[in-house]
Design a protein around this motif. Structure first.
Motif, PDB file in Angstrom:
ATOM      1  N   GLY A  92       0.798  -1.218   0.000  1.00 48.90           N
ATOM      2  CA  GLY A  92       0.000   0.000   0.000  1.00 48.90           C
ATOM      3  C   GLY A  92       0.829   1.266   0.000  1.00 48.90           C
ATOM      4  O   GLY A  92       0.339   2.342   0.361  1.00 48.90           O
ATOM      5  N   ILE A  93       2.097   1.169  -0.414  1.00 50.64           N
ATOM      6  CA  ILE A  93       2.974   2.339  -0.478  1.00 50.64           C
ATOM      7  C   ILE A  93       2.952   2.914  -1.889  1.00 50.64           C
ATOM      8  O   ILE A  93       3.099   2.182  -2.870  1.00 50.64           O
ATOM      9  N   LEU A  94       2.770   4.206  -1.993  1.00 52.69           N
ATOM     10  CA  LEU A  94       2.792   4.942  -3.261  1.00 52.69           C
ATOM     11  C   LEU A  94       3.878   6.005  -3.181  1.00 52.69           C
ATOM     12  O   LEU A  94       4.032   6.661  -2.151  1.00 52.69           O
ATOM     13  N   ALA A  95       4.633   6.183  -4.253  1.00 47.84           N
ATOM     14  CA  ALA A  95       5.657   7.229  -4.287  1.00 47.84           C
ATOM     15  C   ALA A  95       5.474   8.082  -5.532  1.00 47.84           C
ATOM     16  O   ALA A  95       5.117   7.586  -6.600  1.00 47.84           O
ATOM     17  N   MET A  96       5.741   9.373  -5.372  1.00 46.04           N
ATOM     18  CA  MET A  96       5.583  10.310  -6.471  1.00 46.04           C
ATOM     19  C   MET A  96       6.766  11.261  -6.535  1.00 46.04           C
ATOM     20  O   MET A  96       7.501  11.428  -5.558  1.00 46.04           O
ATOM     21  N   VAL A  97       6.947  11.884  -7.693  1.00 45.14           N
ATOM     22  CA  VAL A  97       7.926  12.950  -7.882  1.00 45.14           C
ATOM     23  C   VAL A  97       7.127  14.179  -8.307  1.00 45.14           C
ATOM     24  O   VAL A  97       6.506  14.177  -9.368  1.00 45.14           O
ATOM     25  N   SER A 209      10.710  10.286  17.994  1.00 46.42           N
ATOM     26  CA  SER A 209      10.996   9.247  18.986  1.00 46.42           C
ATOM     27  C   SER A 209      11.329   7.915  18.326  1.00 46.42           C
ATOM     28  O   SER A 209      12.241   7.202  18.757  1.00 46.42           O
ATOM     29  N   LEU A 210      10.595   7.600  17.269  1.00 47.21           N
ATOM     30  CA  LEU A 210      10.800   6.319  16.582  1.00 47.21           C
ATOM     31  C   LEU A 210      12.150   6.255  15.871  1.00 47.21           C
ATOM     32  O   LEU A 210      12.763   5.193  15.777  1.00 47.21           O
ATOM     33  N   THR A 211      12.629   7.384  15.378  1.00 49.96           N
ATOM     34  CA  THR A 211      13.805   7.377  14.492  1.00 49.96           C
ATOM     35  C   THR A 211      15.050   8.006  15.091  1.00 49.96           C
ATOM     36  O   THR A 211      16.099   8.026  14.448  1.00 49.96           O
ATOM     37  N   LYS A 212      14.989   8.522  16.312  1.00 52.12           N
ATOM     38  CA  LYS A 212      16.077   9.337  16.863  1.00 52.12           C
ATOM     39  C   LYS A 212      17.412   8.610  16.952  1.00 52.12           C
ATOM     40  O   LYS A 212      18.471   9.250  16.945  1.00 52.12           O
ATOM     41  N   ASP A 213      17.393   7.292  17.043  1.00 51.33           N
ATOM     42  CA  ASP A 213      18.638   6.534  17.175  1.00 51.33           C
ATOM     43  C   ASP A 213      19.128   5.940  15.853  1.00 51.33           C
ATOM     44  O   ASP A 213      20.036   5.107  15.846  1.00 51.33           O
ATOM     45  N   GLY A 349      13.060   7.881   6.916  1.00 58.23           N
ATOM     46  CA  GLY A 349      11.684   7.880   6.452  1.00 58.23           C
ATOM     47  C   GLY A 349      11.067   6.503   6.369  1.00 58.23           C
ATOM     48  O   GLY A 349       9.889   6.310   6.701  1.00 58.23           O
ATOM     49  N   SER A 350      11.851   5.524   5.945  1.00 58.67           N
ATOM     50  CA  SER A 350      11.303   4.169   5.798  1.00 58.67           C
ATOM     51  C   SER A 350      10.955   3.543   7.145  1.00 58.67           C
ATOM     52  O   SER A 350      10.062   2.692   7.228  1.00 58.67           O
ATOM     53  N   HIS A 354       7.392   1.920   7.390  1.00 58.43           N
ATOM     54  CA  HIS A 354       7.254   0.499   7.725  1.00 58.43           C
ATOM     55  C   HIS A 354       6.448   0.306   9.010  1.00 58.43           C
ATOM     56  O   HIS A 354       5.643  -0.635   9.111  1.00 58.43           O
ATOM     57  N   ASN A 355       6.647   1.174   9.986  1.00 63.40           N
ATOM     58  CA  ASN A 355       5.907   1.052  11.235  1.00 63.40           C
ATOM     59  C   ASN A 355       4.418   1.284  11.007  1.00 63.40           C
ATOM     60  O   ASN A 355       3.569   0.601  11.606  1.00 63.40           O
ATOM     61  N   ILE A 356       4.101   2.227  10.140  1.00 60.37           N
ATOM     62  CA  ILE A 356       2.694   2.485   9.812  1.00 60.37           C
ATOM     63  C   ILE A 356       2.068   1.266   9.143  1.00 60.37           C
ATOM     64  O   ILE A 356       0.949   0.856   9.488  1.00 60.37           O
ATOM     65  N   ILE A 357       2.783   0.675   8.197  1.00 62.58           N
ATOM     66  CA  ILE A 357       2.262  -0.501   7.489  1.00 62.58           C
ATOM     67  C   ILE A 357       2.085  -1.671   8.450  1.00 62.58           C
ATOM     68  O   ILE A 357       1.064  -2.381   8.427  1.00 62.58           O
ATOM     69  N   GLU A 358       3.072  -1.882   9.325  1.00 61.54           N
ATOM     70  CA  GLU A 358       3.030  -3.011  10.254  1.00 61.54           C
ATOM     71  C   GLU A 358       1.877  -2.885  11.253  1.00 61.54           C
ATOM     72  O   GLU A 358       1.341  -3.893  11.720  1.00 61.54           O
ATOM     73  N   HIS A 359       1.496  -1.678  11.586  1.00 66.45           N
ATOM     74  CA  HIS A 359       0.439  -1.458  12.578  1.00 66.45           C
ATOM     75  C   HIS A 359      -0.805  -0.823  11.938  1.00 66.45           C
ATOM     76  O   HIS A 359      -1.527  -0.061  12.572  1.00 66.45           O
ATOM     77  N   TRP A 360      -1.048  -1.187  10.703  1.00 68.26           N
ATOM     78  CA  TRP A 360      -2.136  -0.564   9.963  1.00 68.26           C
ATOM     79  C   TRP A 360      -3.499  -0.800  10.614  1.00 68.26           C
ATOM     80  O   TRP A 360      -4.378   0.071  10.560  1.00 68.26           O
TER      81      TRP A 360
END
Length: 371
Positions: A92-97, A209-213, A349-350, A354-360
């Motif tokens: 369910g991931i979409l990417a655009m330019v 918080s999720l990405t700080k490390d 960013g990933s 990924h966390n959003i997809i895993e906990h959809w």
């Protein structure tokens, strides 16, 4: 015509007509079925602004890493935008330019939001692009989550060669007549024309918080460049995940004086709550499109995130003029942190995507960071 042949001819004609009618009915059925097909549910939209060359197999820009690493292999023609859209139907991931600049970004996001092929009503939006960084706050290679978006274009301007001698600048907000007006009334700034936007604080806090490390890339060329910024301790450090205000301006500005302006402009429009950290071009236009889409029920403005990664500094180091430093950055060697910044955009960013997809099952209806 003999009766035998006439009869056969009439039967053949009737069969042909029946076949044509059946074929037409079948085609109409297929067409209506396709038209009635439910739009594809999108969980995360990755917004990039440019790609250097091809979408795969050469020097990457902001888009290529996402396409390859997230297996975005389904292509949707997007003639109403700058660049075709790519999707991973399973995740369910979409990417655009969007193309570079405020106008292209705003138009492209609006076009995507109104595209009937996609259901974006619950999608999270992640802008993942490179930026300049204020050496007073951070260093190249860092990843910065935006809490405020500041527009650097909506203003009055009088050329510096014509401003009164007692003016500090010839650049001041719309509907003011001089720079002093900014503080004369003592009233809070009212960004009614899109001069400033506040992003969802809970979502920003969660992303930080999720990405700080996250371990970010560094190299010798980056060490050599940042070593020039003596007197700027934050510039001398290693890349890290941060948060701060993002300045969007269609003009690629550079230099200490404009860096001072960006800090003052941000302080003014945020009532001293925001701190200018990164500079880019598109994000106020992108978010304005989100506001309109939110009103139309096509997207959720509270699910919009901006991640900018530092490919260069916004001002020169001691010993160089702004013009000299800009010329060095624009030379054939380019930005020392270009590739590490692109990697940082994906690495940080990933994690969020990924966390959003895993906990959809949860995040489809409840935003991360909210109780």
């Amino acid at each position: 015509m003999p009766y035998f042949f006439k009869g056969n001819f009439m039967r053949a004609t009737l069969l042909t007509r029946r076949f044509i009618c059946a074929l037409a009915l079948y085609c109409m059925t297929i067409t209506f079925a396709a038209a009635a097909e439910a739009p594809l549910e999108i969980k995360a939209v990755v917004v990039t602004m440019f790609e250097i060359g091809e979408d795969a197999g050469d020097e990457p820009g902001e888009f290529q890493m996402w396409k390859a690493r997230e297996a975005l292999n389904t292509r949707y023609a997007f003639p109403q935008g700058f660049h075709d859209i790519y999707v991973n139907k399973e995740t369910g991931i979409l990417a655009m330019v969007t193309g570079m600049g405020t106008a292209r970004a705003s138009a492209a996001i609006m076009a995507l939001g109104l595209d009937p092929r996609f259901d974006l009503s619950h999608a999270y939006w992640l802008v993942a692009g490179i930026a300049g960084v204020d050496p007073q706050d951070g260093t190249i290679g860092s990843a910065v989550w935006a809490d405020y978006l500041i527009d650097g274009d909506l203003a009055h301007q009088i050329d510096a060669r014509e401003i009164p001698a007692d003016w500090s600048t010839g650049y001041f907000p719309l509907f003011f007549t001089e720079p002093a007006d900014q503080s004369a009334s003592g009233q809070p700034a009212n960004a009614k024309n899109g001069e400033m936007y506040v992003l969802n604080a809970s979502l920003v806090n969660w992303a930080v918080s999720l990405t700080k490390d996250t371990a970010l890339h560094n190299n010798k060329a980056m060490d050599e460049l940042r070593a020039r910024y003596k007197g700027y301790p934050n510039a001398l450090g290693k890349p890290q995940v941060m948060r701060g205000a993002q300045m969007a301006a269609a003009t690629f500005w550079h230099g200490k004086l404009l860096n001072d302006w960006a800090n003052e402009w941000t302080a003014y429009w945020t009532n001293n709550k925001g701190n200018f950290v990164t500079s880019g071009m598109e994000d106020t236009g992108s978010y304005q499109a989100m506001l309109y889409l939110d009103k139309a029920g096509k997207a959720d403005k509270d699910r919009f995130m901006v991640l900018r990664t530092a490919s260069n500094f916004t001002m020169q180091p001691p010993g160089l003029s702004a013009a000299q430093n800009l010329a060095m950055e624009s030379s054939s060697t380019g930005y020392a942190a270009m590739q590490p910044a692109l990697e940082a955009a994906y690495l940080v960013g990933s994690k969020v995507v990924h966390n959003i997809i895993e906990h959809w099952d949860t995040y489809k209806t409840q935003l991360p960071g909210e109780k």
